[in-house]
Design a protein around this motif. Sequence first.
Motif, PDB file in Angstrom:
ATOM      1  N   VAL A   1       0.874  -1.175   0.000  1.00  0.00           N
ATOM      2  CA  VAL A   1       0.000   0.000   0.000  1.00  0.00           C
ATOM      3  C   VAL A   1       0.913   1.227   0.000  1.00  0.00           C
ATOM      4  CG1 VAL A   1      -1.933   1.171   1.117  1.00  0.00           C
ATOM      5  CG2 VAL A   1      -1.671  -1.312   1.353  1.00  0.00           C
ATOM      6  N   PRO A   2       1.182   1.808  -1.175  1.00  0.00           N
ATOM      7  CA  PRO A   2       2.164   2.895  -1.270  1.00  0.00           C
ATOM      8  C   PRO A   2       1.865   4.109  -0.387  1.00  0.00           C
ATOM      9  CG  PRO A   2       1.579   2.098  -3.450  1.00  0.00           C
ATOM     10  CD  PRO A   2       0.650   1.445  -2.480  1.00  0.00           C
ATOM     11  N   ASP A   3       0.614   4.413  -0.144  1.00  0.00           N
ATOM     12  CA  ASP A   3       0.262   5.599   0.647  1.00  0.00           C
ATOM     13  C   ASP A   3       0.481   5.420   2.144  1.00  0.00           C
ATOM     14  OD1 ASP A   3      -0.591   7.345  -1.422  1.00  0.00           O
ATOM     15  OD2 ASP A   3      -2.487   6.260  -1.553  1.00  0.00           O
ATOM     16  N   LEU A   4       0.610   4.175   2.600  1.00  0.00           N
ATOM     17  CA  LEU A   4       0.706   3.903   4.036  1.00  0.00           C
ATOM     18  C   LEU A   4       2.008   3.151   4.318  1.00  0.00           C
ATOM     19  CD1 LEU A   4      -2.984   2.705   4.584  1.00  0.00           C
ATOM     20  CD2 LEU A   4      -2.066   5.038   4.740  1.00  0.00           C
ATOM     21  N   PRO A   5       3.048   3.845   4.742  1.00  0.00           N
ATOM     22  CA  PRO A   5       4.359   3.226   4.949  1.00  0.00           C
ATOM     23  C   PRO A   5       4.290   2.013   5.876  1.00  0.00           C
ATOM     24  CG  PRO A   5       4.495   5.605   5.217  1.00  0.00           C
ATOM     25  CD  PRO A   5       3.035   5.268   5.079  1.00  0.00           C
ATOM     26  N   GLY A   6       4.853   0.910   5.405  1.00  0.00           N
ATOM     27  CA  GLY A   6       4.883  -0.313   6.197  1.00  0.00           C
ATOM     28  C   GLY A   6       3.622  -1.137   6.129  1.00  0.00           C
ATOM     29  N   CYS A   7       2.651  -0.712   5.360  1.00  0.00           N
ATOM     30  CA  CYS A   7       1.395  -1.449   5.247  1.00  0.00           C
ATOM     31  C   CYS A   7       1.491  -2.403   4.061  1.00  0.00           C
ATOM     32  CB  CYS A   7       0.217  -0.487   5.065  1.00  0.00           C
ATOM     33  SG  CYS A   7      -1.392  -1.306   5.090  1.00  0.00           S
ATOM     34  N   PHE A   8       1.376  -3.687   4.347  1.00  0.00           N
ATOM     35  CA  PHE A   8       1.473  -4.694   3.299  1.00  0.00           C
ATOM     36  C   PHE A   8       0.658  -5.917   3.694  1.00  0.00           C
ATOM     37  CE2 PHE A   8       4.899  -5.228   6.286  1.00  0.00           C
ATOM     38  CZ  PHE A   8       4.872  -6.587   6.565  1.00  0.00           C
ATOM     39  N   SER A   9       0.482  -6.803   2.742  1.00  0.00           N
ATOM     40  CA  SER A   9      -0.299  -8.004   2.980  1.00  0.00           C
ATOM     41  C   SER A   9       0.119  -9.053   1.967  1.00  0.00           C
ATOM     42  CB  SER A   9      -1.790  -7.692   2.843  1.00  0.00           C
ATOM     43  OG  SER A   9      -2.559  -8.844   3.095  1.00  0.00           O
ATOM     44  N   ALA A  10      -0.422 -10.238   2.121  1.00  0.00           N
ATOM     45  CA  ALA A  10      -0.156 -11.323   1.176  1.00  0.00           C
ATOM     46  C   ALA A  10      -1.312 -12.304   1.212  1.00  0.00           C
ATOM     47  CB  ALA A  10       1.153 -12.024   1.521  1.00  0.00           C
ATOM     48  N   GLY A  11      -1.384 -13.139   0.218  1.00  0.00           N
ATOM     49  CA  GLY A  11      -2.412 -14.175   0.171  1.00  0.00           C
ATOM     50  C   GLY A  11      -2.028 -15.242  -0.836  1.00  0.00           C
ATOM     51  N   ASP A  12      -2.570 -16.424  -0.640  1.00  0.00           N
ATOM     52  CA  ASP A  12      -2.280 -17.527  -1.556  1.00  0.00           C
ATOM     53  C   ASP A  12      -2.918 -17.332  -2.920  1.00  0.00           C
ATOM     54  OD1 ASP A  12      -0.689 -18.889   0.270  1.00  0.00           O
ATOM     55  OD2 ASP A  12      -2.397 -19.996   1.110  1.00  0.00           O
ATOM     56  N   THR A  13      -4.014 -16.560  -2.956  1.00  0.00           N
ATOM     57  CA  THR A  13      -4.677 -16.257  -4.224  1.00  0.00           C
ATOM     58  C   THR A  13      -4.758 -14.742  -4.378  1.00  0.00           C
ATOM     59  OG1 THR A  13      -6.916 -16.145  -3.304  1.00  0.00           O
ATOM     60  CG2 THR A  13      -6.127 -18.334  -4.012  1.00  0.00           C
ATOM     61  N   PHE A  14      -5.056 -14.301  -5.582  1.00  0.00           N
ATOM     62  CA  PHE A  14      -5.212 -12.879  -5.846  1.00  0.00           C
ATOM     63  C   PHE A  14      -6.297 -12.288  -4.953  1.00  0.00           C
ATOM     64  CE2 PHE A  14      -6.815  -9.195  -8.136  1.00  0.00           C
ATOM     65  CZ  PHE A  14      -5.642  -8.561  -8.536  1.00  0.00           C
ATOM     66  N   ASP A  15      -7.449 -12.966  -4.887  1.00  0.00           N
ATOM     67  CA  ASP A  15      -8.562 -12.471  -4.071  1.00  0.00           C
ATOM     68  C   ASP A  15      -8.195 -12.388  -2.589  1.00  0.00           C
ATOM     69  OD1 ASP A  15     -10.168 -12.165  -6.283  1.00  0.00           O
ATOM     70  OD2 ASP A  15     -11.225 -14.071  -6.011  1.00  0.00           O
ATOM     71  N   GLU A  16      -7.495 -13.401  -2.079  1.00  0.00           N
ATOM     72  CA  GLU A  16      -7.069 -13.377  -0.676  1.00  0.00           C
ATOM     73  C   GLU A  16      -6.109 -12.218  -0.422  1.00  0.00           C
ATOM     74  OE1 GLU A  16      -5.329 -17.109   0.430  1.00  0.00           O
ATOM     75  OE2 GLU A  16      -7.209 -18.207   0.206  1.00  0.00           O
ATOM     76  N   ALA A  17      -5.230 -11.957  -1.376  1.00  0.00           N
ATOM     77  CA  ALA A  17      -4.267 -10.863  -1.217  1.00  0.00           C
ATOM     78  C   ALA A  17      -4.978  -9.515  -1.154  1.00  0.00           C
ATOM     79  CB  ALA A  17      -3.256 -10.897  -2.363  1.00  0.00           C
TER      80      ALA A  17
END
Length: 131
Positions: free
Chosen positions: A20-36
């Motif tokens: 999330v470029p606007d929020l420093p340090g904000c990130f996520s992941a998922g096994d599928t595109f929808d989960e991500a």
Amino acid sequence: MNYPIVIETGSETQAFGVIVPDLPGCFSAGDTFDEAVSGAAEAITLWIEDAIENGQNVPRPSSLDELRAGSGWRGPEWVWGFAAINPALFDDSAEQINITLPRRILARLDRRAKEENKTRSGMIARLALTA
């Protein structure tokens, strides 16, 4: 409200990553595109709630065009998208509500509020935010 996100494409052996470029340090992941993408929305919500609790400013979403033009996230491994966030996260206006609780619960609530030098409403809000 939609925050732009950058998704690193995954595979059968690698998770999809989200920044999330606007929020420093904000990130996520998922096994599928929808989960991500779903994970990104949850990560943004938690990031905003934490920033507000700590008295920090929360950046508003940038223009996708501006972010794409100035970013290093180019190429087939990166996909741009949006994560939808409830704008009520930014709303600090008070709203009067009517709740019904057993008297014994109210007595405990009032006792704790008095111990912490808070109002009943303030105590309910604090408990809700720490649950």
